[in-house]
Design a protein around this motif. Structure first.
Motif, PDB file in Angstrom:
ATOM      1  N   LEU A  19       0.947  -1.175  -0.098  1.00  0.00           N
ATOM      2  CA  LEU A  19       0.042   0.034  -0.204  1.00  0.00           C
ATOM      3  C   LEU A  19       0.747   1.351  -0.005  1.00  0.00           C
ATOM      4  O   LEU A  19       0.322   2.333   0.257  1.00  0.00           O
ATOM      5  N   ASP A  20       2.077   1.160  -0.331  1.00  0.00           N
ATOM      6  CA  ASP A  20       3.091   2.302  -0.185  1.00  0.00           C
ATOM      7  C   ASP A  20       2.475   3.494  -1.113  1.00  0.00           C
ATOM      8  O   ASP A  20       2.952   4.707  -0.715  1.00  0.00           O
ATOM      9  N   SER A  21       1.780   3.231  -2.051  1.00  0.00           N
ATOM     10  CA  SER A  21       1.335   4.450  -3.082  1.00  0.00           C
ATOM     11  C   SER A  21      -0.226   4.669  -2.525  1.00  0.00           C
ATOM     12  O   SER A  21      -0.627   5.533  -3.457  1.00  0.00           O
ATOM     13  N   LYS A  22      -0.478   4.011  -1.589  1.00  0.00           N
ATOM     14  CA  LYS A  22      -2.166   4.396  -1.335  1.00  0.00           C
ATOM     15  C   LYS A  22      -2.500   5.044  -0.093  1.00  0.00           C
ATOM     16  O   LYS A  22      -3.717   4.448   0.552  1.00  0.00           O
ATOM     17  N   TYR A  23      -1.559   5.813   0.326  1.00  0.00           N
ATOM     18  CA  TYR A  23      -1.790   6.463   1.706  1.00  0.00           C
ATOM     19  C   TYR A  23      -2.847   7.469   1.517  1.00  0.00           C
ATOM     20  O   TYR A  23      -3.209   8.256   0.593  1.00  0.00           O
ATOM     21  N   ASN A  24      -3.811   7.710   2.509  1.00  0.00           N
ATOM     22  CA  ASN A  24      -4.849   8.566   2.407  1.00  0.00           C
ATOM     23  C   ASN A  24      -5.854   8.447   1.328  1.00  0.00           C
ATOM     24  O   ASN A  24      -6.647   9.622   0.836  1.00  0.00           O
ATOM     25  N   VAL A  25      -6.016   7.245   0.974  1.00  0.00           N
ATOM     26  CA  VAL A  25      -7.077   6.991  -0.165  1.00  0.00           C
ATOM     27  C   VAL A  25      -8.043   6.122   0.622  1.00  0.00           C
ATOM     28  O   VAL A  25      -7.512   4.899   1.024  1.00  0.00           O
ATOM     29  N   VAL A  26      -9.244   6.212   0.559  1.00  0.00           N
ATOM     30  CA  VAL A  26     -10.140   5.250   0.906  1.00  0.00           C
ATOM     31  C   VAL A  26     -10.281   3.971  -0.117  1.00  0.00           C
ATOM     32  O   VAL A  26     -10.561   4.036  -1.384  1.00  0.00           O
ATOM     33  N   LEU A  27     -10.107   2.723   0.220  1.00  0.00           N
ATOM     34  CA  LEU A  27      -9.931   1.649  -0.544  1.00  0.00           C
ATOM     35  C   LEU A  27     -11.283   0.548  -0.113  1.00  0.00           C
ATOM     36  O   LEU A  27     -11.411   0.687   1.182  1.00  0.00           O
ATOM     37  N   SER A  28     -11.699  -0.019  -0.808  1.00  0.00           N
ATOM     38  CA  SER A  28     -12.849  -0.968  -0.597  1.00  0.00           C
ATOM     39  C   SER A  28     -12.393  -2.495  -0.799  1.00  0.00           C
ATOM     40  O   SER A  28     -11.614  -2.765  -1.689  1.00  0.00           O
ATOM     41  N   GLU A  29     -12.654  -3.271  -0.201  1.00  0.00           N
ATOM     42  CA  GLU A  29     -12.665  -4.760  -0.141  1.00  0.00           C
ATOM     43  C   GLU A  29     -13.724  -5.533   0.591  1.00  0.00           C
ATOM     44  O   GLU A  29     -14.712  -5.092   1.111  1.00  0.00           O
ATOM     45  N   GLU A  30     -13.291  -6.995   0.680  1.00  0.00           N
ATOM     46  CA  GLU A  30     -14.474  -7.592   1.187  1.00  0.00           C
ATOM     47  C   GLU A  30     -13.777  -8.979   1.643  1.00  0.00           C
ATOM     48  O   GLU A  30     -12.834  -9.668   1.335  1.00  0.00           O
ATOM     49  N   ILE A  31     -14.481  -9.379   2.952  1.00  0.00           N
ATOM     50  CA  ILE A  31     -13.988 -10.803   3.338  1.00  0.00           C
ATOM     51  C   ILE A  31     -15.067 -11.560   2.801  1.00  0.00           C
ATOM     52  O   ILE A  31     -16.350 -11.564   3.190  1.00  0.00           O
ATOM     53  N   GLN A  99      -3.930  -7.095   9.073  1.00  0.00           N
ATOM     54  CA  GLN A  99      -4.855  -7.786   8.516  1.00  0.00           C
ATOM     55  C   GLN A  99      -6.180  -7.297   9.013  1.00  0.00           C
ATOM     56  O   GLN A  99      -6.567  -6.789  10.057  1.00  0.00           O
ATOM     57  N   VAL A 100      -7.140  -7.660   8.124  1.00  0.00           N
ATOM     58  CA  VAL A 100      -8.562  -7.353   8.174  1.00  0.00           C
ATOM     59  C   VAL A 100      -9.202  -9.115   8.161  1.00  0.00           C
ATOM     60  O   VAL A 100      -8.932  -9.917   7.205  1.00  0.00           O
ATOM     61  N   TYR A 101      -9.916  -9.179   9.388  1.00  0.00           N
ATOM     62  CA  TYR A 101     -10.367 -10.736   9.240  1.00  0.00           C
ATOM     63  C   TYR A 101     -11.850 -10.680  10.041  1.00  0.00           C
ATOM     64  O   TYR A 101     -12.205  -9.919  10.832  1.00  0.00           O
ATOM     65  N   GLY A 102     -12.633 -11.903   9.685  1.00  0.00           N
ATOM     66  CA  GLY A 102     -13.760 -11.970  10.380  1.00  0.00           C
ATOM     67  C   GLY A 102     -13.883 -12.729  11.855  1.00  0.00           C
ATOM     68  O   GLY A 102     -13.129 -13.626  11.679  1.00  0.00           O
ATOM     69  N   TYR A 103     -14.392 -11.982  12.545  1.00  0.00           N
ATOM     70  CA  TYR A 103     -14.551 -12.632  14.181  1.00  0.00           C
ATOM     71  C   TYR A 103     -15.345 -13.863  13.903  1.00  0.00           C
ATOM     72  O   TYR A 103     -16.550 -13.670  13.329  1.00  0.00           O
ATOM     73  N   GLY A 104     -14.932 -14.963  14.341  1.00  0.00           N
ATOM     74  CA  GLY A 104     -15.572 -16.123  14.364  1.00  0.00           C
ATOM     75  C   GLY A 104     -16.199 -16.654  13.036  1.00  0.00           C
ATOM     76  O   GLY A 104     -17.381 -17.078  12.756  1.00  0.00           O
ATOM     77  N   GLY A 105     -15.428 -16.337  11.743  1.00  0.00           N
ATOM     78  CA  GLY A 105     -15.756 -16.511  10.376  1.00  0.00           C
ATOM     79  C   GLY A 105     -16.751 -15.496   9.906  1.00  0.00           C
ATOM     80  O   GLY A 105     -17.396 -15.872   9.041  1.00  0.00           O
ATOM     81  N   ALA A 106     -16.806 -14.583  10.371  1.00  0.00           N
ATOM     82  CA  ALA A 106     -17.701 -13.558   9.846  1.00  0.00           C
ATOM     83  C   ALA A 106     -17.298 -13.019   8.614  1.00  0.00           C
ATOM     84  O   ALA A 106     -16.103 -12.969   8.153  1.00  0.00           O
ATOM     85  N   LYS A 107     -18.176 -12.602   7.755  1.00  0.00           N
ATOM     86  CA  LYS A 107     -17.958 -12.019   6.347  1.00  0.00           C
ATOM     87  C   LYS A 107     -18.505 -10.809   6.243  1.00  0.00           C
ATOM     88  O   LYS A 107     -19.398 -10.357   7.025  1.00  0.00           O
ATOM     89  N   GLY A 108     -17.999  -9.925   5.231  1.00  0.00           N
ATOM     90  CA  GLY A 108     -18.684  -8.573   5.215  1.00  0.00           C
ATOM     91  C   GLY A 108     -17.736  -7.739   4.203  1.00  0.00           C
ATOM     92  O   GLY A 108     -16.423  -8.003   3.925  1.00  0.00           O
ATOM     93  N   LYS A 109     -18.126  -6.623   3.525  1.00  0.00           N
ATOM     94  CA  LYS A 109     -17.556  -5.659   2.900  1.00  0.00           C
ATOM     95  C   LYS A 109     -16.889  -4.714   3.722  1.00  0.00           C
ATOM     96  O   LYS A 109     -17.355  -4.453   4.760  1.00  0.00           O
ATOM     97  N   TYR A 110     -15.945  -4.163   3.456  1.00  0.00           N
ATOM     98  CA  TYR A 110     -15.391  -2.806   4.521  1.00  0.00           C
ATOM     99  C   TYR A 110     -14.693  -1.993   3.589  1.00  0.00           C
ATOM    100  O   TYR A 110     -14.076  -2.274   2.222  1.00  0.00           O
ATOM    101  N   ASN A 111     -14.322  -0.679   4.308  1.00  0.00           N
ATOM    102  CA  ASN A 111     -13.861   0.477   3.520  1.00  0.00           C
ATOM    103  C   ASN A 111     -12.425   0.475   4.576  1.00  0.00           C
ATOM    104  O   ASN A 111     -12.629   0.545   5.734  1.00  0.00           O
ATOM    105  N   PHE A 112     -11.342   1.066   4.014  1.00  0.00           N
ATOM    106  CA  PHE A 112     -10.327   1.325   4.877  1.00  0.00           C
ATOM    107  C   PHE A 112      -9.488   2.465   4.156  1.00  0.00           C
ATOM    108  O   PHE A 112      -9.500   2.505   3.168  1.00  0.00           O
ATOM    109  N   ARG A 113      -8.570   3.009   5.304  1.00  0.00           N
ATOM    110  CA  ARG A 113      -7.726   4.131   4.818  1.00  0.00           C
ATOM    111  C   ARG A 113      -6.704   4.003   5.864  1.00  0.00           C
ATOM    112  O   ARG A 113      -6.642   3.621   7.044  1.00  0.00           O
TER     113      ARG A 113
END
Length: 125
Positions: A19-31, A99-113
């Motif tokens: 992520l060295d070129s992705k600072y201060n940018v909102v990114l979207s991903e999914e577990i 690391q982004v992970y689901g507690y107890g096997g949870a799934k879901g979409k997320y945004n991070f910065r």
């Protein structure tokens, strides 16, 4: 917002998405599955304040956040039960993973910065 559809986050330290070129940018991903874990990597050239913000819909899945050293030792965790997780601290130069992970096997979409702010060297004005 910049999606990561063309750059899927990987499921191991060795394949962590840089992520060295992705600072201060909102990114979207999914577990996407009960065993999915997304790993990201960044490098600090000097001591810096690091803030990792994770936004999610807790009602769709309890996602958590962990920060690791280059030796893969846990440095910090955020394991709340709201729609927001955050890790914030000052860290020395080096390579780090989170690391982004689901507690107890949870799934879901997320945004991070990830925000990096270099610390001022002592004595410089």
């Amino acid at each position: 917002a910049l999606g990561l559809t063309e750059m899927e986050a990987e499921d191991s330290f060795a394949l962590a998405l840089g992520l060295d070129s992705k600072y201060n940018v909102v990114l979207s991903e999914e577990i996407a599955s009960t065993t999915d874990k997304d790993y990201y990597k960044f490098t600090l050239a000097q001591s810096s304040q690091v803030t990792i913000d994770l936004a999610l819909q807790h009602s769709q899945g309890d996602l958590d956040l962990a920060l690791y050293s280059s030796a893969q030792a846990v440095l910090a965790r955020s394991q709340g039960t709201s729609n927001y997780e955050q890790i914030k601290g000052t860290y020395a130069p080096g390579t780090y993973y989170f690391q982004v992970y689901g507690y107890g096997g949870a799934k879901g979409k997320y945004n991070f910065r990830i925000s990096i702010r270099a610390q001022e060297a002592a004595g410089e004005y």
